[in-house]
Design a protein around this motif. Structure first.
Motif, short mmCIF file in Angstrom:
data_model
loop_
_atom_site.label_atom_id
_atom_site.label_comp_id
_atom_site.label_asym_id
_atom_site.label_seq_id
_atom_site.Cartn_x
_atom_site.Cartn_y
_atom_site.Cartn_z
N GLN A 85 -25.27 26.76 46.45
CA GLN A 85 -24.58 26.37 47.66
C GLN A 85 -24.03 24.95 47.52
OE1 GLN A 85 -27.07 27.02 51.07
NE2 GLN A 85 -27.62 29.09 50.44
N ALA A 86 -22.84 24.74 48.04
CA ALA A 86 -22.18 23.45 47.93
C ALA A 86 -21.55 23.09 49.26
CB ALA A 86 -21.12 23.49 46.83
N SER A 87 -20.93 21.92 49.32
CA SER A 87 -20.16 21.51 50.48
C SER A 87 -18.70 21.39 50.06
CB SER A 87 -20.66 20.15 50.99
OG SER A 87 -20.34 19.13 50.04
N TYR A 88 -17.83 21.29 51.05
CA TYR A 88 -16.41 21.09 50.72
C TYR A 88 -16.21 19.78 49.96
CZ TYR A 88 -14.52 25.12 53.16
OH TYR A 88 -14.19 26.41 53.53
N ASN A 89 -17.04 18.81 50.23
CA ASN A 89 -16.92 17.55 49.49
C ASN A 89 -17.19 17.78 48.00
OD1 ASN A 89 -16.46 14.64 49.84
ND2 ASN A 89 -18.51 14.44 48.99
N ASP A 90 -18.14 18.65 47.69
CA ASP A 90 -18.49 18.94 46.30
C ASP A 90 -17.37 19.67 45.56
OD1 ASP A 90 -21.07 17.87 46.70
OD2 ASP A 90 -21.82 19.80 47.43
N ILE A 91 -16.62 20.50 46.28
CA ILE A 91 -15.62 21.36 45.62
C ILE A 91 -14.19 20.91 45.91
CG2 ILE A 91 -17.19 23.34 45.70
CD1 ILE A 91 -15.38 24.45 48.00
N ALA A 92 -14.00 19.65 46.29
CA ALA A 92 -12.70 19.19 46.78
C ALA A 92 -11.56 19.47 45.80
CB ALA A 92 -12.77 17.70 47.10
N GLU A 93 -11.71 19.08 44.55
CA GLU A 93 -10.64 19.28 43.56
C GLU A 93 -10.39 20.76 43.33
OE1 GLU A 93 -8.68 17.13 42.11
OE2 GLU A 93 -9.60 15.19 42.52
N TRP A 94 -11.48 21.53 43.22
CA TRP A 94 -11.33 22.98 43.03
C TRP A 94 -10.63 23.61 44.22
CZ3 TRP A 94 -13.02 27.00 46.03
CH2 TRP A 94 -12.90 28.29 45.49
N TYR A 95 -11.01 23.19 45.43
CA TYR A 95 -10.44 23.77 46.65
C TYR A 95 -8.96 23.44 46.77
CZ TYR A 95 -10.00 24.89 51.63
OH TYR A 95 -9.61 25.42 52.82
N ASP A 96 -8.58 22.25 46.40
CA ASP A 96 -7.17 21.87 46.43
C ASP A 96 -6.35 22.79 45.53
OD1 ASP A 96 -4.89 20.33 47.08
OD2 ASP A 96 -5.17 19.09 45.30
N GLN A 97 -6.85 23.06 44.34
CA GLN A 97 -6.17 23.96 43.42
C GLN A 97 -6.17 25.38 43.95
OE1 GLN A 97 -4.58 22.76 40.76
NE2 GLN A 97 -3.75 24.78 40.28
N ALA A 112 -15.36 15.48 54.86
CA ALA A 112 -15.53 15.32 53.41
C ALA A 112 -14.69 14.18 52.86
CB ALA A 112 -15.16 16.63 52.71
N PRO A 113 -15.30 13.10 52.39
CA PRO A 113 -14.53 11.97 51.87
C PRO A 113 -13.69 12.33 50.65
CG PRO A 113 -16.87 11.65 51.48
CD PRO A 113 -16.75 12.81 52.40
N ASN A 114 -14.15 13.26 49.82
CA ASN A 114 -13.37 13.63 48.64
C ASN A 114 -12.09 14.37 49.01
OD1 ASN A 114 -15.23 12.43 46.96
ND2 ASN A 114 -16.30 14.34 46.47
N LEU A 115 -12.15 15.20 50.05
CA LEU A 115 -10.94 15.86 50.54
C LEU A 115 -9.99 14.84 51.16
CD1 LEU A 115 -12.29 19.18 52.09
CD2 LEU A 115 -10.77 18.95 50.12
#
Length: 245
Positions: free
Chosen positions: A3-15, A70-73
Motif C-alpha cells: 500500500q502506498a500514498s499518492y505522494n509515494d507514486i507521484a511520478e508514476w501517476y503523472d505518467q 501530496a507535496p510530490n504531486l
C-alpha cells in the motif's frame, strides 16, 4: 502490492495520466461540458494532484487555485506551471478541511477522480460548501459507483450485438478496497467504495442541489483499451449547485 500514498507514486501517476486515453479523451471533455464557460470564474481544483485539470481551466480564462495533500504531486504541478505560466496557485492541504482556503473564496470547485480517495466524504463536501460563494457550483468525476464495485469484472456474453457485460457484486459493502490489477491506481492507493445514494444524499445534506449528471461512453481509443465501456459506463460526472443559488 504494498500500500502506498499518492505522494509515494507521484511520478508514476503523472505518467499514468498521460498514457491513459480516458483522462484527456473522456473525463476532460465531459468535465468541461459541465463546468461550461469558465472565463472570469474563480475556481478551486480540490485534490488537484499534478494540476492537469487546473491547467486546462486556467487556459480557458479561469483563476485557479489547486489544493492537494501530496507535496510530490504539487512539486510536479509547480514544475508544469514554470514550464507554461498560467497563473495557477498551488497549496498543500487536506481536502477534508480545505485549510488555507477562505470562506466564500470561489465561484466554483472541481474535484476529479478524488472523492473516492478521501475517507470523510461529508467533511469534504462541507468544506467545499464553506469555500464557495452563494450560488456556487461543484463539478466532480468519480468511477461509476454502480459498476465499479470492489469485485466487479467483465464477462463474455453469447449475444453478438452485446458481447460483453459487467458482473457487479458487493455494491452495498461500503469500504476502502484495493484492486488486484497490478497496472492500476487502485492496487497502489486504494479507493473508498460508496453507493450512488450515499453520494447523492451527502450532497443534499451538505446543501447542494443536483443540476446535471453525465455517464459518458468511451472514446475510440478508450473503447479499444476497455471494450466493455461500449456497453457499461465506468464513469459518473455530476454538477451540483449550492441550494438557493
Amino acid at each position: 502490492m504494498t500500500q502506498a500514498s499518492y505522494n509515494d507514486i507521484a511520478e508514476w501517476y503523472d505518467q499514468f495520466l498521460q498514457e491513459r486515453p480516458v483522462y484527456k479523451e473522456v473525463i476532460l471533455p465531459n468535465l468541461l461540458a459541465l463546468t461550461g464557460e469558465v472565463k472570469g470564474e474563480i475556481i478551486c481544483d480540490l485534490a488537484c494532484g499534478q494540476g492537469w485539470v487546473a491547467r486546462e481551466l486556467a487556459r480557458r480564462g479561469a483563476q485557479v487555485t489547486g489544493l492537494d495533500l501530496a507535496p510530490n504531486l504539487l512539486a510536479l504541478a509547480q514544475r508544469y506551471e514554470e514550464q507554461e505560466p498560467l497563473g495557477v496557485r498551488y497549496m498543500q492541504g487536506d481536502a477534508q478541511r480545505a485549510e488555507g482556503l477562505n470562506d466564500q473564496q470561489f465561484t466554483g470547485c472541481v474535484c476529479v477522480m478524488a472523492l473516492i480517495t478521501i475517507a470523510d466524504l461529508q467533511a469534504t463536501l462541507l468544506s467545499i460548501r464553506r469555500i464557495l460563494q452563494p450560488g456556487g457550483w461543484l463539478v466532480f468525476a468519480i468511477p461509476h459507483p454502480c459498476f465499479e464495485t470492489p469485485h466487479a469484472q467483465w464477462t463474455s456474453l453469447p449475444d453478438p450485438e452485446h458481447p460483453l457485460g459487467r458482473i457487479v457484486t458487493g455494491y452495498f459493502d461500503e469500504r476502502q478496497w484495493f484492486s488486484s490489477n497490478p497496472d492500476g491506481v487502485r492496487s497502489r492507493v486504494g479507493d473508498y467504495h460508496r453507493m450512488l445514494s450515499t453520494f447523492l444524499n451527502q450532497l443534499a445534506t451538505a446543501g447542494f442541489t443536483l443540476a446535471r449528471a453525465l455517464e459518458p461512453g468511451p472514446s475510440v481509443k478508450q473503447a479499444e483499451r476497455v471494450p466493455g465501456n461500449r456497453e457499461v459506463p465506468t464513469l459518473l460526472l455530476i454538477r451540483a449547485h449550492l441550494s438557493g443559488g
